[in-house]
Design a protein around this motif. Structure first.
Motif, PDB file in Angstrom:
ATOM      1  N   ILE A  71     -27.101  14.164  10.855  1.00  0.00           N
ATOM      2  CA  ILE A  71     -27.470  13.574   9.515  1.00  0.00           C
ATOM      3  C   ILE A  71     -27.993  12.181   9.720  1.00  0.00           C
ATOM      4  O   ILE A  71     -27.385  11.268  10.208  1.00  0.00           O
ATOM      5  CB  ILE A  71     -25.999  13.393   8.813  1.00  0.00           C
ATOM      6  CG1 ILE A  71     -25.476  14.902   8.570  1.00  0.00           C
ATOM      7  CG2 ILE A  71     -26.287  12.794   7.337  1.00  0.00           C
ATOM      8  CD1 ILE A  71     -24.134  14.898   7.940  1.00  0.00           C
ATOM      9  N   HIS A  72     -29.249  12.150   9.406  1.00  0.00           N
ATOM     10  CA  HIS A  72     -30.129  10.945   9.616  1.00  0.00           C
ATOM     11  C   HIS A  72     -29.664  10.298   8.464  1.00  0.00           C
ATOM     12  O   HIS A  72     -30.540  10.365   7.381  1.00  0.00           O
ATOM     13  CB  HIS A  72     -31.660  11.328   9.690  1.00  0.00           C
ATOM     14  CG  HIS A  72     -32.017  11.949  11.100  1.00  0.00           C
ATOM     15  ND1 HIS A  72     -31.713  11.235  12.366  1.00  0.00           N
ATOM     16  CD2 HIS A  72     -32.183  13.122  11.447  1.00  0.00           C
ATOM     17  CE1 HIS A  72     -32.079  12.096  13.430  1.00  0.00           C
ATOM     18  NE2 HIS A  72     -32.366  13.319  12.797  1.00  0.00           N
ATOM     19  N   ASN A  73     -28.911   9.353   8.313  1.00  0.00           N
ATOM     20  CA  ASN A  73     -28.496   8.647   7.138  1.00  0.00           C
ATOM     21  C   ASN A  73     -29.026   6.997   6.990  1.00  0.00           C
ATOM     22  O   ASN A  73     -29.278   6.306   6.206  1.00  0.00           O
ATOM     23  CB  ASN A  73     -27.035   8.719   6.979  1.00  0.00           C
ATOM     24  CG  ASN A  73     -26.563   7.659   5.895  1.00  0.00           C
ATOM     25  OD1 ASN A  73     -26.860   7.815   4.562  1.00  0.00           O
ATOM     26  ND2 ASN A  73     -25.943   6.513   6.390  1.00  0.00           N
TER      27      ASN A  73
ATOM     28  N   VAL B 181     -23.772  11.130  13.174  1.00  0.00           N
ATOM     29  CA  VAL B 181     -24.233  10.813  11.760  1.00  0.00           C
ATOM     30  C   VAL B 181     -24.668   9.207  12.131  1.00  0.00           C
ATOM     31  O   VAL B 181     -24.020   8.443  12.919  1.00  0.00           O
ATOM     32  CB  VAL B 181     -22.934  10.830  10.925  1.00  0.00           C
ATOM     33  CG1 VAL B 181     -23.487  10.037   9.607  1.00  0.00           C
ATOM     34  CG2 VAL B 181     -22.549  12.155  10.724  1.00  0.00           C
TER      35      VAL B 181
ATOM     36  N   THR C  61     -21.303  14.021  -1.787  1.00  0.00           N
ATOM     37  CA  THR C  61     -21.124  14.632  -0.466  1.00  0.00           C
ATOM     38  C   THR C  61     -20.571  16.013  -0.962  1.00  0.00           C
ATOM     39  O   THR C  61     -20.873  16.946   0.219  1.00  0.00           O
ATOM     40  CB  THR C  61     -20.170  13.808   0.234  1.00  0.00           C
ATOM     41  OG1 THR C  61     -20.479  12.696   0.669  1.00  0.00           O
ATOM     42  CG2 THR C  61     -19.885  14.434   1.658  1.00  0.00           C
TER      43      THR C  61
ATOM     44  N   ARG D  60     -20.017   8.562  -4.130  1.00  0.00           N
ATOM     45  CA  ARG D  60     -19.991   9.041  -2.627  1.00  0.00           C
ATOM     46  C   ARG D  60     -19.694  10.386  -2.246  1.00  0.00           C
ATOM     47  O   ARG D  60     -19.781  11.319  -1.748  1.00  0.00           O
ATOM     48  CB  ARG D  60     -19.598   8.305  -1.690  1.00  0.00           C
ATOM     49  CG  ARG D  60     -20.493   6.743  -1.609  1.00  0.00           C
ATOM     50  CD  ARG D  60     -19.620   5.868  -0.354  1.00  0.00           C
ATOM     51  NE  ARG D  60     -18.564   5.560  -0.707  1.00  0.00           N
ATOM     52  CZ  ARG D  60     -17.716   4.997   0.266  1.00  0.00           C
ATOM     53  NH1 ARG D  60     -18.029   4.645   1.511  1.00  0.00           N
ATOM     54  NH2 ARG D  60     -16.441   4.665  -0.047  1.00  0.00           N
TER      55      ARG D  60
ATOM     56  N   MET E  76     -19.914  11.250   4.293  1.00  0.00           N
ATOM     57  CA  MET E  76     -20.436  12.530   4.970  1.00  0.00           C
ATOM     58  C   MET E  76     -19.624  12.843   6.300  1.00  0.00           C
ATOM     59  O   MET E  76     -19.320  13.853   6.451  1.00  0.00           O
ATOM     60  CB  MET E  76     -21.829  12.519   4.972  1.00  0.00           C
ATOM     61  CG  MET E  76     -22.516  12.638   3.660  1.00  0.00           C
ATOM     62  SD  MET E  76     -24.678  12.623   4.001  1.00  0.00           S
ATOM     63  CE  MET E  76     -24.975  13.252   2.468  1.00  0.00           C
TER      64      MET E  76
ATOM     65  N   ASN F 132     -31.988  14.998   6.573  1.00  0.00           N
ATOM     66  CA  ASN F 132     -32.365  13.698   6.461  1.00  0.00           C
ATOM     67  C   ASN F 132     -32.100  13.380   5.016  1.00  0.00           C
ATOM     68  O   ASN F 132     -32.366  13.991   4.164  1.00  0.00           O
ATOM     69  CB  ASN F 132     -33.780  13.721   6.312  1.00  0.00           C
ATOM     70  CG  ASN F 132     -34.708  12.435   5.676  1.00  0.00           C
ATOM     71  OD1 ASN F 132     -34.170  11.589   6.160  1.00  0.00           O
ATOM     72  ND2 ASN F 132     -35.593  12.607   5.177  1.00  0.00           N
ATOM     73  N   VAL F 133     -31.152  12.144   4.975  1.00  0.00           N
ATOM     74  CA  VAL F 133     -31.063  11.857   3.663  1.00  0.00           C
ATOM     75  C   VAL F 133     -32.191  10.968   3.036  1.00  0.00           C
ATOM     76  O   VAL F 133     -32.431   9.857   3.527  1.00  0.00           O
ATOM     77  CB  VAL F 133     -29.603  10.797   3.876  1.00  0.00           C
ATOM     78  CG1 VAL F 133     -29.434   9.960   2.298  1.00  0.00           C
ATOM     79  CG2 VAL F 133     -28.477  11.289   4.449  1.00  0.00           C
TER      80      VAL F 133
ATOM     81  N   ILE G  33     -22.676   6.155   1.900  1.00  0.00           N
ATOM     82  CA  ILE G  33     -22.774   7.761   2.105  1.00  0.00           C
ATOM     83  C   ILE G  33     -22.657   8.303   3.506  1.00  0.00           C
ATOM     84  O   ILE G  33     -21.990   9.286   3.574  1.00  0.00           O
ATOM     85  CB  ILE G  33     -24.229   8.141   1.581  1.00  0.00           C
ATOM     86  CG1 ILE G  33     -24.397   7.722   0.019  1.00  0.00           C
ATOM     87  CG2 ILE G  33     -24.356   9.605   1.644  1.00  0.00           C
ATOM     88  CD1 ILE G  33     -25.888   7.707  -0.481  1.00  0.00           C
ATOM     89  N   GLY G  34     -23.251   7.651   4.466  1.00  0.00           N
ATOM     90  CA  GLY G  34     -22.755   8.062   5.908  1.00  0.00           C
ATOM     91  C   GLY G  34     -21.606   8.224   6.275  1.00  0.00           C
ATOM     92  O   GLY G  34     -20.918   9.334   7.018  1.00  0.00           O
TER      93      GLY G  34
ATOM     94  N   PRO H  63     -29.256  12.272  -2.590  1.00  0.00           N
ATOM     95  CA  PRO H  63     -28.252  11.930  -3.053  1.00  0.00           C
ATOM     96  C   PRO H  63     -27.993  11.621  -4.440  1.00  0.00           C
ATOM     97  O   PRO H  63     -26.713  11.497  -5.124  1.00  0.00           O
ATOM     98  CB  PRO H  63     -27.461  11.103  -2.044  1.00  0.00           C
ATOM     99  CG  PRO H  63     -28.506  10.187  -1.689  1.00  0.00           C
ATOM    100  CD  PRO H  63     -29.522  11.044  -1.585  1.00  0.00           C
TER     101      PRO H  63
END
Length: 263
Positions: free
Chosen positions: A104-106, A16, A241, A237, A27, A157-158, A23-24, A201
């Motif tokens: 997870i690309h946040n 992550v 999630t 958040r 998650m 991808n977020v 959010i990251g 999100p």
């Protein structure tokens, strides 16, 4: 069960970015909660203190995981630097033991919202923004894909509604989100065996949302965001999630698709 449905209740690898807050962080905590003992979680962000807080929260609910935190500036990393980060995290693990690998690309930045599109007239500004929000993401994703050639891979991808719709004062953000999302759509087209999700999100109560409602040069955008806050209509958040995990579990999307919190 859909062929895209993802079961996190297995031994796996989780990466992550932007995992020190927002959010990251949430998650990372909630995904790790579902993973089985023997799993490895790699958390990347600039803030070492924030990463340690995320690590502590994960271990408080699942202490049989290995958590690796790396304080790294993702503004303009080289492929070699990112390969080293991932390889070091895996040094004491047998990759073949992982039943899945999830990234997870946040990580992402808003860009300067005090200016109109025509005022962003410096190549340095555009390069810096795209380096963080598109280029580094694509390079890290390439490293991730190469690191797990035989493992089931899930790439998230977020993203944002801004990848699909224009917002005045947000030309940097909208442009980079659109480019970033198209990259992952291409990834999905090229790799039918990989689960790719562009997850939006919703209007989450984060520092980014605060910056838009207080600094945007566009009064309509500013007031819209401010009203969401005043009327308590922002998504938490935890709420987004939960929806994200539901989307993964059910797999009712086309790989590479844009899925919004409100869908």
């Amino acid at each position: 069960m859909s062929s895209l449905a993802v079961n996190l209740n297995r031994v796996g690898f989780l990466l992550v970015t932007g995992a020190s807050r927002g959010i990251g962080q949430t998650m990372a905590i909630e995904c790790a909660k579902e993973m089985k003992p023997g799993s490895l979680v790699l958390l990347l962000a600039r803030s070492a203190a924030g990463l340690e807080d995320t690590r502590r929260q994960i271990l408080a609910q699942n202490d049989r995981l290995t958590i690796v935190t790396v304080s790294v500036d993702l503004t303009e990393p080289s492929r070699e630097e990112l390969e080293t980060v991932v390889a070091k995290s895996l040094a004491n693990s047998a990759k073949e033991s992982f039943e899945f690998a999830l990234v997870i690309h946040n990580v992402g930045t808003l860009g300067d919202v005090t200016k109109w599109s025509v005022d962003h007239n410096s190549q340095a500004t555009w390069r810096e923004h795209f380096a963080m929000n598109v280029f580094s993401v694509a390079i890290l994703n390439a490293v991730f894909m190469a690191s797990f050639p035989e493992t089931q891979k899930i790439v998230v991808n977020v993203t944002s509604l801004a990848a699909l719709e224009p917002f005045a004062s947000m030309s940097l953000y909208c442009s980079s989100r659109a480019a970033r999302e198209m990259y992952f759509r291409c990834l999905a087209a090229e790799n039918p065996g990989v689960v790719v999700l562009n997850y939006s999100p919703g209007p989450v109560d984060t520092d980014m949302q605060t910056e838009i409602r207080t600094k945007s040069t566009d009064e309509q955008v500013k007031s819209t965001m401010a009203n969401l806050h005043v009327e308590n209509k922002l998504v938490t958040r935890e709420q987004t999630t939960r929806k994200f995990l539901q989307v993964l579990r059910e797999g009712k999307f086309t790989s590479g698709a844009h899925v919004d919190y409100f869908d």
